[in-house]
Write an enzyme that holds these catalytic residues in place. Structure first.
Site, mmCIF file in Angstrom:
data_model
loop_
_atom_site.group_PDB
_atom_site.id
_atom_site.type_symbol
_atom_site.label_atom_id
_atom_site.label_comp_id
_atom_site.label_asym_id
_atom_site.label_seq_id
_atom_site.Cartn_x
_atom_site.Cartn_y
_atom_site.Cartn_z
ATOM 1 N N TYR A 170 0.833 -1.200 0.000
ATOM 2 C CA TYR A 170 0.000 0.000 0.000
ATOM 3 C C TYR A 170 0.872 1.255 0.000
ATOM 4 O O TYR A 170 0.637 2.193 -0.773
ATOM 5 C CB TYR A 170 -0.930 -0.001 1.206
ATOM 6 C CG TYR A 170 -1.796 1.242 1.289
ATOM 7 C CD1 TYR A 170 -2.914 1.381 0.490
ATOM 8 C CD2 TYR A 170 -1.471 2.284 2.165
ATOM 9 C CE1 TYR A 170 -3.703 2.516 0.544
ATOM 10 C CE2 TYR A 170 -2.250 3.431 2.235
ATOM 11 C CZ TYR A 170 -3.376 3.536 1.424
ATOM 12 O OH TYR A 170 -4.152 4.679 1.475
ATOM 13 N N THR A 198 -13.175 5.940 6.638
ATOM 14 C CA THR A 198 -13.536 5.270 5.394
ATOM 15 C C THR A 198 -13.068 3.822 5.474
ATOM 16 O O THR A 198 -12.562 3.367 6.506
ATOM 17 C CB THR A 198 -12.872 5.955 4.184
ATOM 18 O OG1 THR A 198 -11.454 5.711 4.240
ATOM 19 C CG2 THR A 198 -13.136 7.458 4.181
#
Length: 267
Positions: A170, A198
């Site tokens: 990531y 989120t």
């Protein structure tokens, strides 16, 4: 922010989270907003949601779909946007995913987080370059992450097949996206909108700001009244120094060559 009323903005990943709230704020300020979703149904649902919950003009909200795990769909998305909008004022590269626990490659052969978070946006930006640069003022806003500082680009093994870590994968994708902002072809900046509540929150911690708070930082950079410098990096509204790699011309050029090879573009 009346300047946004004449702007056409494509927001990737506009069906949830910061992307949806970015689309909401842009629409509320009169912009024509192209909402990208992974599927036609998701994109159309996002448009319907904004029409039902805001005073936005439905004629200025357009759904577009492409699964970024398939580069052919990214190419199709670019063709559809160019046909309908030969002038595009802003591209918000927001779509993103957390790298999965297990090493995963797409049908295109790329590590999935690298493709969805960076390569798809690289390809989309390159293909939309004519619309973004046809007239002065076009810009790209990359929604990046402060975690790019922890990343490194594994030039000899960008798909991390030899040693995979979801956090490292990531971080690499976010570093690549941040470095890409300094590419000279299109004026671009990167922004970390803050830790927001989120789907990506587990990567950062247990608490986050609302997606709307994060989106406000993104929308600010879409405003033509806000002057930007190519390659600049923001955390919230504050311009700060990115990771050293994002300031190195050699790294920018090397990343462009790698990305071209991975997405199948001629150098």
């Amino acid at each position: 922010m009346s300047g946004l009323s004449t702007r056409t903005v494509l927001v990737t990943g506009a069906t949830t989270g910061v992307g949806l709230e970015t689309a909401r704020l842009l629409a509320g300020r009169g912009a024509t907003v192209l909402l990208h979703g992974r599927t036609p149904e998701e994109a159309e649902t996002a448009v319907e949601h904004l029409v039902a919950t805001t005073a936005a003009d439905s004629a200025r909200l357009r759904p577009y779909a492409a699964d970024f795990a398939h580069l052919a769909e990214v190419e199709s998305l670019a063709r559809r946007v160019l046909r309908a909008h030969p002038r595009l004022d802003v591209l918000v590269n927001n779509a993103g995913m957390a790298a999965p626990e297990r090493h995963t490659r797409t049908a295109d052969g790329n590590e999935i987080a690298l493709q969805v978070n960076f390569l798809a946006h690289y390809l989309l930006t390159c293909l939309l370059e004519p619309a973004l640069t046809g007239e002065p003022g076009g810009r790209v806003v990359n929604v990046s992450s402060s975690l790019h500082r922890t990343g490194s680009i594994q030039w000899s093994d960008p798909h991390r097949a030899r040693r995979y870590s979801r956090l490292a994968a990531y971080a690499q994708s976010q570093l690549a996206l941040t470095v890409f902002a300094a590419d000279p072809r299109v004026t671009a900046v990167s922004v970390h909108p803050g830790v927001c509540d989120t789907a990506l929150l587990p990567l950062y911690g247990l608490e986050g700001a609302t997606p709307a708070e994060g989106a406000a930082h993104v929308v600010r950079l879409c405003d033509p009244a806000v002057e930007i410098v190519n390659g600049a990096y923001y955390e919230g509204d504050e311009r700060v120094e990115p990771a050293p790699a994002a300031r190195e011309e050699r790294t920018v050029r090397r990343l462009g060559r790698l990305a071209d090879a991975l997405v199948g573009r001629a150098a």
